[in-house]
Design a protein around this motif. Structure first.
Motif, PDB file in Angstrom:
ATOM      1  N   ALA A  55       0.836  -1.196   0.000  1.00 44.52           N
ATOM      2  CA  ALA A  55       0.000   0.000   0.000  1.00 44.52           C
ATOM      3  C   ALA A  55       0.871   1.246   0.000  1.00 44.52           C
ATOM      4  CB  ALA A  55      -0.902  -0.001   1.232  1.00 44.52           C
ATOM      5  N   LYS A  56       0.368   2.304  -0.652  1.00 39.59           N
ATOM      6  CA  LYS A  56       1.025   3.608  -0.639  1.00 39.59           C
ATOM      7  C   LYS A  56       0.161   4.573   0.180  1.00 39.59           C
ATOM      8  CE  LYS A  56       1.282   4.159  -5.118  1.00 39.59           C
ATOM      9  NZ  LYS A  56       1.638   4.727  -6.456  1.00 39.59           N
ATOM     10  N   LEU A  57       0.789   5.256   1.109  1.00 39.87           N
ATOM     11  CA  LEU A  57       0.090   6.180   2.001  1.00 39.87           C
ATOM     12  C   LEU A  57       0.781   7.529   1.979  1.00 39.87           C
ATOM     13  CD1 LEU A  57      -1.917   6.897   4.326  1.00 39.87           C
ATOM     14  CD2 LEU A  57      -0.204   5.969   5.916  1.00 39.87           C
ATOM     15  N   ASP A  58       0.042   8.582   1.618  1.00 43.37           N
ATOM     16  CA  ASP A  58       0.499   9.967   1.747  1.00 43.37           C
ATOM     17  C   ASP A  58      -0.216  10.557   2.956  1.00 43.37           C
ATOM     18  OD1 ASP A  58       1.978   9.627  -0.525  1.00 43.37           O
ATOM     19  OD2 ASP A  58       0.835  11.022  -1.773  1.00 43.37           O
ATOM     20  N   LEU A  59       0.543  10.904   3.994  1.00 44.86           N
ATOM     21  CA  LEU A  59      -0.027  11.367   5.263  1.00 44.86           C
ATOM     22  C   LEU A  59       0.487  12.765   5.569  1.00 44.86           C
ATOM     23  CD1 LEU A  59      -1.668  10.766   7.848  1.00 44.86           C
ATOM     24  CD2 LEU A  59       0.385   9.721   8.808  1.00 44.86           C
ATOM     25  N   VAL A  60      -0.436  13.729   5.683  1.00 44.83           N
ATOM     26  CA  VAL A  60      -0.094  15.128   5.930  1.00 44.83           C
ATOM     27  C   VAL A  60      -0.639  15.567   7.274  1.00 44.83           C
ATOM     28  CG1 VAL A  60      -0.416  17.511   5.145  1.00 44.83           C
ATOM     29  CG2 VAL A  60      -0.047  15.698   3.477  1.00 44.83           C
ATOM     30  N   PHE A  61       0.189  16.284   8.023  1.00 43.89           N
ATOM     31  CA  PHE A  61      -0.262  16.956   9.241  1.00 43.89           C
ATOM     32  C   PHE A  61      -0.421  18.432   8.906  1.00 43.89           C
ATOM     33  CE2 PHE A  61       1.869  13.142  10.696  1.00 43.89           C
ATOM     34  CZ  PHE A  61       0.994  12.656  11.639  1.00 43.89           C
ATOM     35  N   LEU A  62      -1.655  18.929   8.966  1.00 48.61           N
ATOM     36  CA  LEU A  62      -1.991  20.329   8.698  1.00 48.61           C
ATOM     37  C   LEU A  62      -2.285  20.980  10.045  1.00 48.61           C
ATOM     38  CD1 LEU A  62      -2.801  22.741   6.928  1.00 48.61           C
ATOM     39  CD2 LEU A  62      -5.013  21.622   6.528  1.00 48.61           C
TER      40      LEU A  62
ATOM     41  N   PRO B  51      -0.536  -4.402   8.890  1.00 46.67           N
ATOM     42  CA  PRO B  51      -0.459  -5.574   8.008  1.00 46.67           C
ATOM     43  C   PRO B  51      -0.118  -5.240   6.559  1.00 46.67           C
ATOM     44  CG  PRO B  51      -2.338  -5.758   9.477  1.00 46.67           C
ATOM     45  CD  PRO B  51      -1.773  -4.398   9.697  1.00 46.67           C
ATOM     46  N   SER B  52      -0.550  -4.061   6.070  1.00 50.22           N
ATOM     47  CA  SER B  52      -0.273  -3.701   4.679  1.00 50.22           C
ATOM     48  C   SER B  52       1.151  -3.187   4.474  1.00 50.22           C
ATOM     49  CB  SER B  52      -1.265  -2.634   4.214  1.00 50.22           C
ATOM     50  OG  SER B  52      -1.217  -1.505   5.060  1.00 50.22           O
ATOM     51  N   ARG B  53       1.913  -2.970   5.573  1.00 50.24           N
ATOM     52  CA  ARG B  53       3.291  -2.477   5.478  1.00 50.24           C
ATOM     53  C   ARG B  53       3.368  -1.293   4.501  1.00 50.24           C
ATOM     54  NH1 ARG B  53       6.428  -4.373   9.669  1.00 50.24           N
ATOM     55  NH2 ARG B  53       5.786  -6.496  10.148  1.00 50.24           N
ATOM     56  N   PRO B  54       2.653  -0.213   4.763  1.00 48.44           N
ATOM     57  CA  PRO B  54       2.540   0.846   3.760  1.00 48.44           C
ATOM     58  C   PRO B  54       3.861   1.559   3.468  1.00 48.44           C
ATOM     59  CG  PRO B  54       1.653   1.582   5.859  1.00 48.44           C
ATOM     60  CD  PRO B  54       1.929   0.118   6.001  1.00 48.44           C
ATOM     61  N   ASP B  55       3.997   1.934   2.221  1.00 52.98           N
ATOM     62  CA  ASP B  55       5.066   2.834   1.782  1.00 52.98           C
ATOM     63  C   ASP B  55       4.563   4.237   2.081  1.00 52.98           C
ATOM     64  OD1 ASP B  55       6.861   4.421   0.407  1.00 52.98           O
ATOM     65  OD2 ASP B  55       6.132   3.835  -1.579  1.00 52.98           O
ATOM     66  N   THR B  56       5.071   4.853   3.156  1.00 53.09           N
ATOM     67  CA  THR B  56       4.473   6.082   3.674  1.00 53.09           C
ATOM     68  C   THR B  56       5.314   7.308   3.346  1.00 53.09           C
ATOM     69  OG1 THR B  56       3.504   4.829   5.507  1.00 53.09           O
ATOM     70  CG2 THR B  56       3.549   7.222   5.729  1.00 53.09           C
ATOM     71  N   CYS B  57       4.637   8.347   2.865  1.00 50.27           N
ATOM     72  CA  CYS B  57       5.233   9.666   2.659  1.00 50.27           C
ATOM     73  C   CYS B  57       4.622  10.624   3.682  1.00 50.27           C
ATOM     74  CB  CYS B  57       4.953  10.179   1.259  1.00 50.27           C
ATOM     75  SG  CYS B  57       5.668   9.213  -0.074  1.00 50.27           S
ATOM     76  N   PHE B  58       5.457  11.442   4.298  1.00 49.15           N
ATOM     77  CA  PHE B  58       4.991  12.393   5.312  1.00 49.15           C
ATOM     78  C   PHE B  58       5.102  13.820   4.776  1.00 49.15           C
ATOM     79  CE2 PHE B  58       6.388   8.723   7.763  1.00 49.15           C
ATOM     80  CZ  PHE B  58       5.340   8.561   8.651  1.00 49.15           C
TER      81      PHE B  58
END
Length: 499
Positions: A281-288, A317-324
């Motif tokens: 999974a790919k996850l783009d996570l932003v803190f605003l 479980p999805s071991r996401p590829d995370t961008c912050f």
């Protein structure tokens, strides 16, 4: 570059016959002639007046990776040409007093000074004795009570959460009983869209166009569960009877019709061979984040727990590829209006920019949330296909609705078009207007409204607990970091098997 979505809307004879039968059963007598193509315009200046023929002026998410150093961009603070000194003192007072319903700005507070030419004329006409330096900012006398001890730095922050889409009737009731200034978007008519492939598996991050015969249109991307909420009254003032729904992904296309008043969900099946499920999974996570002075406690806690949040997300479980990503904002007259740090997968570098963030400035109660939300939606390098895009909005004040620039309702519409889901977090001191607007953004984009809780709802200094001043019910309480991880986990858990 991703091209605007402009498919020709195919109408096989069988589809048209079914639609005509459906309309006949409801009393309609003819099938409307729908427009021949759709595009992906951003809401500018007011998406409620746009039609499918409007020229698009933003691109769909198209970045391919975030393996880059942190890139920082800043919008300088603009001069504050007018100010209400009493309101400024009130806003800068400790939030446990500012949040108290019994403490309000003095009714004799001076009116805001005029701006521009009117300001120059006022100064020219004023007698010399009336022009004097502003007194040093101090809290009003009614606020000069002993300040309660700050919470220990290692004390947890507790929070509750409500899903306004799951309890939509109560959300509409909240709308009806809460009369505050806001940007109106009519969501009273709401329909669920569910997209699946030929095997019955959900199709996340599919592009969606909903179009009426008069050209009114809206755009969305399905979430991790292949779903999107459609609100026709929010874009079509004429309240058309029928809408054509077109969905595409990776060259596959599906269509359906939405009839106003139908009770069932709009189901679309994408034809063609189902695409391969991404291995990760790919996850783009932003803190605003509202970075004005009253947010010091919340920012300090986020700094301390970011590593825990990131580690727990990485172990899902999805071991996401995370961008912050991080977007901080203050207000006009402050050191900066908006400071955004584009996506990176370097957690140490991201922790560094978060550690460098300081809470300061502010002034009057509303802040520059509109401008920051606009930059979050349109200026960050959101990744393209098969990405889950989430924003955690942490604020204790509503946006300025009087600045004349970007407006939050236009950008929540654009966020849905880009597949960006917002989890709005109401910090201590958030008033009714702030709650209303944060819940608007979360509901429309398919997110949740989160709120901090305390032992004594009206006293943030009372420490963690289960009480809140917000107009919510039937909520459970967790620490804020665990709640954020839970929301991310639930979202990624909706992805088809293997993602």
């Amino acid at each position: 570059m991703t091209q605007p979505f402009a498919p020709r809307l195919r109408r096989p004879l069988a589809v048209l016959l079914c639609a005509q039968l459906l309309l006949g059963a409801s009393g309609a007598t003819e099938m409307p002639a729908l427009a021949s193509s759709v595009r992906w315009p951003t809401p500018a200046p007011d998406s409620r007046t746009l039609t499918a023929q409007a020229a698009p002026n933003f691109e769909a998410p198209s970045a391919t990776h975030c393996a880059r150093p942190v890139r920082t961009y800043e919008t300088p603070g603009m001069p504050r040409v007018s100010d209400n000194l009493e309101e400024r003192r009130y806003a800068e007072a400790p939030k446990e007093y500012r949040a108290s319903p019994s403490v309000k700005p003095s009714p004799t507070a001076p009116k805001p000074m005029p701006a521009g030419a009117a300001l120059a004329d006022a100064i020219a006409e004023a007698p010399p004795a009336s022009i004097a330096p502003a007194p040093a900012a101090r809290a009003p006398a009614e606020l000069q009570a002993p300040i309660q001890a700050q919470r220990p730095a290692n004390e947890p922050v507790t929070a509750g959460m409500v899903d306004d889409n799951a309890d939509f009737g109560e959300y509409l009731a909240f709308h009806g009983r809460t009369q505050v200034p806001h940007r109106e978007r009519d969501v009273s008519a709401r329909y669920l869209l569910q997209v699946r492939d030929a095997r019955g598996a959900v199709v996340p991050d599919a592009e969606v166009a909903v179009q009426a015969a008069n050209g009114a249109a809206m755009w969305a991307r399905t979430d991790a569960g292949g779903r999107a909420w459609l609100h026709p009254n929010a874009f079509d003032k004429a309240q058309s009877a029928v809408y054509e729904v077109t969905v595409r992904k990776n060259g596959r296309l599906g269509t359906a019709f939405l009839q106003r008043g139908q009770k069932n969900a709009v189901d679309v099946v994408l034809g063609g061979k189902p695409g391969a499920v991404p291995a990760r999974a790919k996850l783009d996570l932003v803190f605003l984040i509202d970075a004005t002075g009253s947010m010091d406690d919340e920012i300090a806690k986020l700094k301390a727990t970011l590593r825990t949040i990131a580690d727990q997300v990485a172990r899902l479980p999805s071991r996401p590829d995370t961008c912050f990503g991080l977007v901080a904002y203050r207000d006009r007259g402050d050191e900066f209006l908006v400071r955004r740090h584009d996506f990176t997968n370097d957690l140490n570098a991201f922790q560094g920019v978060l550690d460098a963030l300081r809470a300061a400035g502010g002034g009057d109660y509303p802040e520059a949330m509109n401008e920051a939300f606009n930059e979050t939606v349109h200026k960050l390098s959101w990744r393209g296909n098969d990405t889950t895009r989430l924003v955690v909005l942490l604020a204790d004040a509503p946006p300025h609705l009087d600045y004349g620039g970007p407006q939050y309702d236009d950008d929540m519409v654009a966020a849905l078009g880009k597949g960006i889901k917002v989890f709005s977090v109401g910090a201590s001191g958030l008033d009714k207007q702030g709650e209303y607007i944060q819940r608007q953004i979360a509901q429309y984009t398919g997110g949740r409204f989160v709120f901090l809780t305390y032992k004594d709802a009206a006293n943030p200094a009372s420490g963690p607990g289960t009480q809140t001043v917000h107009d919510v019910g039937n909520y459970s309480v967790q620490t804020l970091d665990k709640l954020i991880v839970r929301l991310v986990s639930e979202e990624l858990g909706r992805l088809p098997s293997g993602g």
